[in-house]
Design an enzyme around this catalytic site. Structure first.
Site, PDB file in Angstrom:
ATOM      1  N   CYS A 110     -10.942 -11.390  17.933  1.00  8.06           N
ATOM      2  CA  CYS A 110     -11.440 -10.139  18.502  1.00  8.06           C
ATOM      3  C   CYS A 110     -12.743  -9.774  17.798  1.00  8.06           C
ATOM      4  O   CYS A 110     -12.818  -9.860  16.561  1.00  8.06           O
ATOM      5  CB  CYS A 110     -10.403  -9.040  18.312  1.00  8.06           C
ATOM      6  SG  CYS A 110      -8.741  -9.581  18.796  1.00  8.06           S
ATOM      7  N   ASP A 117     -12.426   0.316  12.704  1.00 11.42           N
ATOM      8  CA  ASP A 117     -12.658   0.192  11.264  1.00 11.42           C
ATOM      9  C   ASP A 117     -14.105  -0.222  10.986  1.00 11.42           C
ATOM     10  O   ASP A 117     -14.789  -0.773  11.854  1.00 11.42           O
ATOM     11  CB  ASP A 117     -11.696  -0.842  10.665  1.00 11.42           C
ATOM     12  CG  ASP A 117     -10.261  -0.353  10.704  1.00 11.42           C
ATOM     13  OD1 ASP A 117     -10.016   0.783  10.245  1.00 11.42           O
ATOM     14  OD2 ASP A 117      -9.392  -1.089  11.212  1.00 11.42           O
ATOM     15  N   LYS A 138      -3.470   4.971   6.157  1.00  9.58           N
ATOM     16  CA  LYS A 138      -3.754   5.576   7.464  1.00  9.58           C
ATOM     17  C   LYS A 138      -3.557   7.080   7.413  1.00  9.58           C
ATOM     18  O   LYS A 138      -2.624   7.554   6.783  1.00  9.58           O
ATOM     19  CB  LYS A 138      -2.768   5.039   8.511  1.00  9.58           C
ATOM     20  CG  LYS A 138      -3.071   3.680   9.028  1.00  9.58           C
ATOM     21  CD  LYS A 138      -2.049   3.305  10.090  1.00  9.58           C
ATOM     22  CE  LYS A 138      -2.198   1.842  10.411  1.00  9.58           C
ATOM     23  NZ  LYS A 138      -1.976   0.979   9.226  1.00  9.58           N
ATOM     24  N   ARG A 161       0.823  -1.201   0.000  1.00 11.32           N
ATOM     25  CA  ARG A 161       0.000   0.000   0.000  1.00 11.32           C
ATOM     26  C   ARG A 161       0.864   1.262   0.000  1.00 11.32           C
ATOM     27  O   ARG A 161       0.486   2.286  -0.566  1.00 11.32           O
ATOM     28  CB  ARG A 161      -0.885  -0.006   1.252  1.00 11.32           C
ATOM     29  CG  ARG A 161      -2.077   0.899   1.232  1.00 11.32           C
ATOM     30  CD  ARG A 161      -2.769   0.967   2.603  1.00 11.32           C
ATOM     31  NE  ARG A 161      -2.884  -0.277   3.308  1.00 11.32           N
ATOM     32  CZ  ARG A 161      -3.903  -1.142   3.191  1.00 11.32           C
ATOM     33  NH1 ARG A 161      -4.904  -0.858   2.387  1.00 11.32           N
ATOM     34  NH2 ARG A 161      -3.912  -2.268   3.894  1.00 11.32           N
ATOM     35  N   TYR A 162       1.992   1.195   0.678  1.00 13.19           N
ATOM     36  CA  TYR A 162       2.891   2.343   0.811  1.00 13.19           C
ATOM     37  C   TYR A 162       4.205   2.002   0.097  1.00 13.19           C
ATOM     38  O   TYR A 162       4.575   0.825  -0.019  1.00 13.19           O
ATOM     39  CB  TYR A 162       3.192   2.620   2.278  1.00 13.19           C
ATOM     40  CG  TYR A 162       1.975   2.832   3.149  1.00 13.19           C
ATOM     41  CD1 TYR A 162       1.335   4.057   3.196  1.00 13.19           C
ATOM     42  CD2 TYR A 162       1.480   1.793   3.934  1.00 13.19           C
ATOM     43  CE1 TYR A 162       0.220   4.246   4.011  1.00 13.19           C
ATOM     44  CE2 TYR A 162       0.372   1.976   4.750  1.00 13.19           C
ATOM     45  CZ  TYR A 162      -0.253   3.208   4.779  1.00 13.19           C
ATOM     46  OH  TYR A 162      -1.355   3.395   5.579  1.00 13.19           O
ATOM     47  N   CYS A 201     -12.478  -7.218  14.909  1.00  8.41           N
ATOM     48  CA  CYS A 201     -11.366  -7.389  13.966  1.00  8.41           C
ATOM     49  C   CYS A 201     -11.700  -6.854  12.572  1.00  8.41           C
ATOM     50  O   CYS A 201     -12.735  -7.190  12.002  1.00  8.41           O
ATOM     51  CB  CYS A 201     -11.018  -8.868  13.863  1.00  8.41           C
ATOM     52  SG  CYS A 201      -9.736  -9.193  12.647  1.00  8.41           S
ATOM     53  N   ASP A 206      -7.826   4.218   9.316  1.00 14.87           N
ATOM     54  CA  ASP A 206      -7.555   3.641   8.002  1.00 14.87           C
ATOM     55  C   ASP A 206      -8.676   4.076   7.084  1.00 14.87           C
ATOM     56  O   ASP A 206      -9.851   3.724   7.305  1.00 14.87           O
ATOM     57  CB  ASP A 206      -7.487   2.109   8.091  1.00 14.87           C
ATOM     58  CG  ASP A 206      -6.059   1.624   8.188  1.00 14.87           C
ATOM     59  OD1 ASP A 206      -5.321   1.788   7.197  1.00 14.87           O
ATOM     60  OD2 ASP A 206      -5.686   1.111   9.254  1.00 14.87           O
ATOM     61  N   CYS A 254      -5.597 -17.047  14.482  1.00 11.61           N
ATOM     62  CA  CYS A 254      -5.172 -16.298  15.667  1.00 11.61           C
ATOM     63  C   CYS A 254      -5.442 -17.161  16.898  1.00 11.61           C
ATOM     64  O   CYS A 254      -6.243 -18.096  16.841  1.00 11.61           O
ATOM     65  CB  CYS A 254      -5.976 -15.003  15.805  1.00 11.61           C
ATOM     66  SG  CYS A 254      -5.948 -13.964  14.333  1.00 11.61           S
ATOM     67  N   ARG A 261     -10.193  -7.681   9.932  1.00  8.46           N
ATOM     68  CA  ARG A 261     -10.043  -8.759   8.946  1.00  8.46           C
ATOM     69  C   ARG A 261     -10.928  -9.951   9.328  1.00  8.46           C
ATOM     70  O   ARG A 261     -10.633 -11.089   9.003  1.00  8.46           O
ATOM     71  CB  ARG A 261      -8.582  -9.201   8.833  1.00  8.46           C
ATOM     72  CG  ARG A 261      -7.678  -8.138   8.257  1.00  8.46           C
ATOM     73  CD  ARG A 261      -6.413  -8.696   7.616  1.00  8.46           C
ATOM     74  NE  ARG A 261      -5.622  -7.609   7.080  1.00  8.46           N
ATOM     75  CZ  ARG A 261      -4.523  -7.127   7.663  1.00  8.46           C
ATOM     76  NH1 ARG A 261      -4.064  -7.681   8.762  1.00  8.46           N
ATOM     77  NH2 ARG A 261      -3.867  -6.113   7.126  1.00  8.46           N
ATOM     78  N   ARG A 275       7.178  -0.221   2.260  1.00 11.31           N
ATOM     79  CA  ARG A 275       6.871  -1.348   3.143  1.00 11.31           C
ATOM     80  C   ARG A 275       5.714  -2.176   2.589  1.00 11.31           C
ATOM     81  O   ARG A 275       4.869  -1.657   1.845  1.00 11.31           O
ATOM     82  CB  ARG A 275       6.534  -0.861   4.550  1.00 11.31           C
ATOM     83  CG  ARG A 275       5.393   0.153   4.624  1.00 11.31           C
ATOM     84  CD  ARG A 275       5.556   1.011   5.874  1.00 11.31           C
ATOM     85  NE  ARG A 275       4.490   1.956   6.087  1.00 11.31           N
ATOM     86  CZ  ARG A 275       4.443   3.178   5.565  1.00 11.31           C
ATOM     87  NH1 ARG A 275       5.377   3.582   4.720  1.00 11.31           N
ATOM     88  NH2 ARG A 275       3.452   4.001   5.853  1.00 11.31           N
TER      89      ARG A 275
HETATM   90  S1  SF4 Z   1      -7.522  -8.213  15.590  1.00  8.52           S
HETATM   91 FE1  SF4 Z   1      -8.081  -9.821  14.106  1.00  8.52          FE
HETATM   92  S2  SF4 Z   1      -6.118 -10.510  13.262  1.00  8.52           S
HETATM   93 FE2  SF4 Z   1      -5.666  -9.433  15.194  1.00  8.52          FE
HETATM   94  S3  SF4 Z   1      -5.649 -11.018  16.813  1.00  8.52           S
HETATM   95 FE3  SF4 Z   1      -7.712 -10.133  16.761  1.00  8.52          FE
HETATM   96  S4  SF4 Z   1      -8.844 -11.504  15.374  1.00  8.52           S
HETATM   97 FE4  SF4 Z   1      -6.676 -11.888  14.995  1.00  8.52          FE
END
Ligand code: SF4
Length: 370
Positions: free
Chosen positions: A117, A283, A327, A100-101, A120, A320, A113, A122, A104
């Site tokens: 979360c 997000d 960002k 994206r940048y 999240c 973002d 994971c 993603r 990097r």
């Molecule tokens: S934010 Fe998403 S990618 Fe990061 S640890 Fe939590 S569930 Fe996994």
């Protein structure tokens, strides 16, 4: 026992992944089970023993539970929410890479994971049953992409959580990246030091140290209670080995959206030798509206932090931009321009002065530039 010493251990010694297990453990009400089954069918669920141990079951608003225990509110998507809210896909030249940048890339090694979360960004891409790991051929193609782009100075290992990989595999990946001349920095983003501190073993720490590139680790945590004794020891193993650490957190309604919780979190990072780096605005991931704050609330909290807490404890408040534009800092603005007659301008000409707001909110004029 949790960090406050208020609770005794009552959790099972395994990660909970099923809504029925959460109900059986009194982490969710039985009447919510049908809705939670529907949530779990779409978004992965996992809560590790280390985090279960922190949840106060007597508190219906517990900030740890709010991050990891699914809610029926996740079934409601709001306008603007998007399965790829920060636009990874438009910037993915080969599987696993997001470029994206200019200097990097993200390198997404795994899509699993230790914990999932509820906010999240993603969430549509991570979890068991998703596209779980890069094939050998895709991994090689990603390494080739990095090797053939001399402008890539930093590789950010993310996912999922890259430290879910075994130390032996991690060592191979670090060596592959460090062997590329122009890659000078390898940064890993992880939640494992808080979610499963024992996985930050001496073997894993050794695997992350590599000749030819500097390793950084970014720890994701959102509440000071996550930084338990074992979590602090896991971070100390990294820092003592010479691996600098930064933090990333998400501003979350009901978790850290007040001055006490946010300042405690930033101070806990600094106490662990982790420099606060990013505070992300939530997000626009599907089904996460109940956890997002407003931008104005975030800016107000940043103003309070600036005025009352050490400079070491100041993260950048960032958003973002949906769609993949990257960002941008969205913290409060302390400087504005004022074109008027400066009192000290001898010829009374219009000059630009700056109005600067101090941490108390008082405005000061900065002299015209000569
Ligand atoms: S934010 Fe998403 S990618 Fe990061 S640890 Fe939590 S569930 Fe996994």
């Amino acid at each position: 026992m949790n960090i406050s010493g208020r609770m005794t251990k009552t959790h099972p010694l395994r990660t909970l992944r099923e809504p029925a297990e959460l109900v059986a453990e009194r982490l969710a009400p039985a009447e919510a089970l049908p809705a939670l089954e529907r949530v779990a069918a779409r978004y992965a669920v996992a809560v590790t023993p280390a985090l279960l141990d922190l949840i106060d079951r007597a508190d219906p608003d517990d900030p740890i539970a709010r991050q990891f225990i699914p809610s029926a509110a996740e079934l409601a998507s709001q306008p603007g929410e998007n399965a790829d809210p920060i636009g990874d896909h438009p910037h993915s030249p080969v599987p696993g890479i997001v470029h994206r940048y200019p200097d990097r890339v993200l390198f997404k090694l795994v899509h699993v994971c230790a914990v999932y979360c509820r906010f999240c960004f993603r969430r549509e891409m991570v979890g068991p049953g998703k596209d779980n790991a890069l094939s050998d051929a895709a991994y090689r193609a990603a390494i080739d992409y990095i090797r053939s782009h001399g402008e890539i100075w930093e590789v950010i290992l993310t996912g999922g959580d890259p430290l879910m990989l075994a130390p032996r595999r991690m060592r191979e990946i670090m060596a592959d990246l460090a062997a590329i001349d122009h890659v000078k920095v390898i940064r890993l983003h992880t939640r494992l030091p808080v979610a499963d501190p024992a996985r930050i073993s001496d073997e894993m720490v050794a695997a992350l140290k590599v000749d030819g590139a500097t390793t950084w680790v970014a720890l994701h945590a959102n509440h000071a209670r996550e930084l338990t004794g074992p979590a602090r020891q896991a971070c100390a193993r990294l820092v003592d080995a010479g691996i600098p650490m930064v933090s990333q957190s998400v501003l979350l309604r009901g978790v850290n959206d007040n001055f006490a919780a946010l300042s405690d979190l930033m101070r806990a990072f600094v106490e662990c030798r982790i420099k606060p780096y990013y505070l992300h605005h939530g997000d626009l991931a599907p089904g996460t509206a109940h956890l997002r704050t407003t931008l104005a609330e975030g800016q107000d909290l940043m103003r309070q932090l600036r005025g009352r807490v050490s400079g070491l404890c100041q993260p950048d408040y960032v958003i973002d931009i949906p769609g993949g534009a990257g960002k941008s800092p969205v913290g409060p603005n302390y400087v504005s321009e004022s074109r008027d007659i400066a009192a000290d301008a001898g010829d009374a000409e219009l000059k630009t002065r700056y109005r600067i707001v101090d941490y108390c909110g008082d405005v000061h004029l900065y002299p015209p530039e000569t």
